[in-house]
Design a protein around this motif. Sequence first.
Motif, short mmCIF file in Angstrom:
data_model
loop_
_atom_site.label_atom_id
_atom_site.label_comp_id
_atom_site.label_asym_id
_atom_site.label_seq_id
_atom_site.Cartn_x
_atom_site.Cartn_y
_atom_site.Cartn_z
N LEU A 276 16.11 -21.50 36.21
CA LEU A 276 14.89 -22.66 37.07
C LEU A 276 14.81 -23.75 36.00
O LEU A 276 15.14 -23.72 35.03
N PRO A 277 14.96 -24.45 36.20
CA PRO A 277 15.15 -26.26 35.36
C PRO A 277 13.68 -26.29 34.54
O PRO A 277 13.66 -26.69 33.75
N ALA A 278 12.13 -25.83 34.97
CA ALA A 278 11.07 -25.35 34.96
C ALA A 278 10.55 -24.51 35.17
O ALA A 278 10.47 -23.91 35.72
N ARG A 279 9.56 -24.34 33.73
CA ARG A 279 8.74 -22.38 34.33
C ARG A 279 7.63 -23.44 34.69
O ARG A 279 6.43 -23.67 34.42
N THR A 280 7.41 -23.78 35.85
CA THR A 280 6.60 -23.95 36.62
C THR A 280 6.05 -23.27 37.97
O THR A 280 6.98 -22.21 38.36
N LYS A 281 4.50 -23.32 38.80
CA LYS A 281 4.48 -22.63 40.45
C LYS A 281 5.22 -22.74 40.70
O LYS A 281 5.93 -21.91 41.64
N LYS A 282 5.84 -24.23 40.87
CA LYS A 282 6.54 -24.41 42.40
C LYS A 282 7.98 -23.86 41.86
O LYS A 282 8.81 -23.06 42.81
N ALA A 283 8.65 -23.79 40.76
CA ALA A 283 9.94 -22.90 40.56
C ALA A 283 9.83 -21.33 40.50
O ALA A 283 10.70 -20.98 41.13
N LEU A 284 8.82 -21.08 39.79
CA LEU A 284 9.16 -19.87 40.27
C LEU A 284 9.14 -19.92 42.11
O LEU A 284 9.27 -18.45 42.38
N ARG A 285 7.89 -19.86 42.57
CA ARG A 285 8.31 -19.88 43.89
C ARG A 285 9.21 -20.08 44.53
O ARG A 285 9.34 -20.33 45.58
N THR A 286 10.26 -20.76 44.31
CA THR A 286 12.06 -21.22 44.80
C THR A 286 12.63 -19.86 44.11
O THR A 286 13.96 -19.42 44.86
N LEU A 287 12.18 -18.34 44.13
CA LEU A 287 12.99 -17.43 43.44
C LEU A 287 13.17 -16.91 45.66
O LEU A 287 14.05 -16.24 45.31
N GLY A 288 11.74 -16.94 46.26
CA GLY A 288 11.69 -16.40 47.86
C GLY A 288 11.85 -15.82 47.69
O GLY A 288 12.28 -14.56 48.61
N LEU A 289 10.95 -14.34 46.64
CA LEU A 289 11.08 -13.14 45.99
C LEU A 289 9.87 -13.11 46.84
O LEU A 289 9.25 -11.68 47.19
N PHE A 290 8.81 -13.16 45.38
CA PHE A 290 7.11 -13.17 45.49
C PHE A 290 6.72 -13.39 46.11
O PHE A 290 5.03 -13.68 46.36
N ASN A 291 6.73 -14.32 46.98
CA ASN A 291 5.96 -15.27 48.41
C ASN A 291 5.47 -14.50 49.43
O ASN A 291 4.70 -14.62 49.92
N ASP A 292 6.55 -13.04 49.53
CA ASP A 292 5.64 -11.77 50.33
C ASP A 292 5.31 -10.89 50.23
O ASP A 292 5.54 -9.71 50.48
N TYR A 293 6.14 -10.22 48.59
CA TYR A 293 6.42 -9.24 48.16
C TYR A 293 4.29 -8.65 48.63
O TYR A 293 3.94 -9.58 47.45
#
Length: 444
Positions: free
Chosen positions: A290-307
């Motif tokens: 991740l380029p940074a440890r932000t909320k937006k960056a964690l959302r780009t993982l594409g895993l936890f948005n619907d987990y």
Amino acid sequence: MIIGVVSGPEQPAPSYDELVSLVEGLVPRVEALEAENARLRAENAELKRRLGTDSTNSSTPPSQDSLAAKGKRRAQRSQRVRSKDRKPGGQQGHPGSGLVPVVNPDRSETAPEPTRCSGCSADLAEGRDAGMSWTQVWDTPPIRLRRVQYRLPKRQCGSCGKTTTAAVPFGQAGAVCYGPNVNAAAVLLSSTGNVPVERTATLMEALLSAPVSTGFVARAHERVVEALDQAGFDDAMRAVLAAEPVLCADETPVNIAHPDTGEDGQPVPGAPHVVCVRTPDERLVWYRNLPARTKKALRTLGLFNDYTGYLVRDDYTAWHQFDARLAGVQQCVAHLFRHLQGVLDLHPTQQGWAATVRKVLREAHTAVADAHATGADRLDPDLLADLRARYDKAVAWGIATATGTKATTPATTSPPDWPAKPTKSGCSPGCSWCPGPTTPPSKR
């Protein structure tokens, strides 16, 4: 010499009404001063707590520790406590992992005959045959590079005249390169083994007789990444992890030589991080940068948005955005232990409930480990109920201590492991975690 004291005219004593009026006027001032004093004490306690915060009693990364904190960390080393009930080594019921002799070894050899008696050192040249013993030695043969040259047939097309060369097993035609096994060794040593690039090259030359360069080690990683991208590895990992009932997630900062840049060519704000998502048994482990440890960056993982399963994590606020969809959250016990240590550092007597919570969690871990060792798939119901009751009681007592409120449930009418005679008549000056006196909240 006698000195006389001359007194002035006597003042009339204030009347009862005047005294009442004076007291009534002082009461608001006293209340205001008491409130100001409580605020300053709480502020002072919070500042002292922040100054004493390090990686041993909070989620502060070790890289930000002061020199004093680093010395404390070396002295403490770990939150783990050696069990007094367990002896060193394998536990009862734990399956052994020793070597078992094979029936058909790869090769059999006969050792040279003994020449001297092991008892009296006599010559055994005339000794009688006493049978045969045995031993099996498992070892790897000396490793050396096998240099294979592939001849690549060419064929010219009769229709268009284009010449086609046979497929190259690895690398490219007309070049000398290391094969897939050497590349795999470079990746495993430096990634899984966490060995620096320079040392990886040194070890490969010493162990594998492969004098590789640091550039080769770095390029081996790039080749793996390219192969995984082509195979759709990340999409496959997202799919299988999303189907797991429980996941563990954590992030850590990393140092990189070339930080990411945006469309304008400027470095992306924030510190680069690596996120690790895995199953509790480490059957599946997924790393993402991740380029940074932000909320937006964690959302780009594409895993936890619907987990919708259970997530084991620390209390970093960027993870909170996923909580509403989750079945539940378990705090990382390592981080929880650090925070409990931070509470105990405030006052080991008044905050003794934190030690009880830590003790119960350790007992629960031991119980689960013992159950696994015996092949059980669940804990004894009575043991589980006892652990839960003691944990809930200690936590409720901590809440009551922190807020100064009375414990309201029968299970929390007495403190867990409360000392019979407190060592002090009051809490530490300025403690913002408890009201102050050593009297239990239920007795106030």
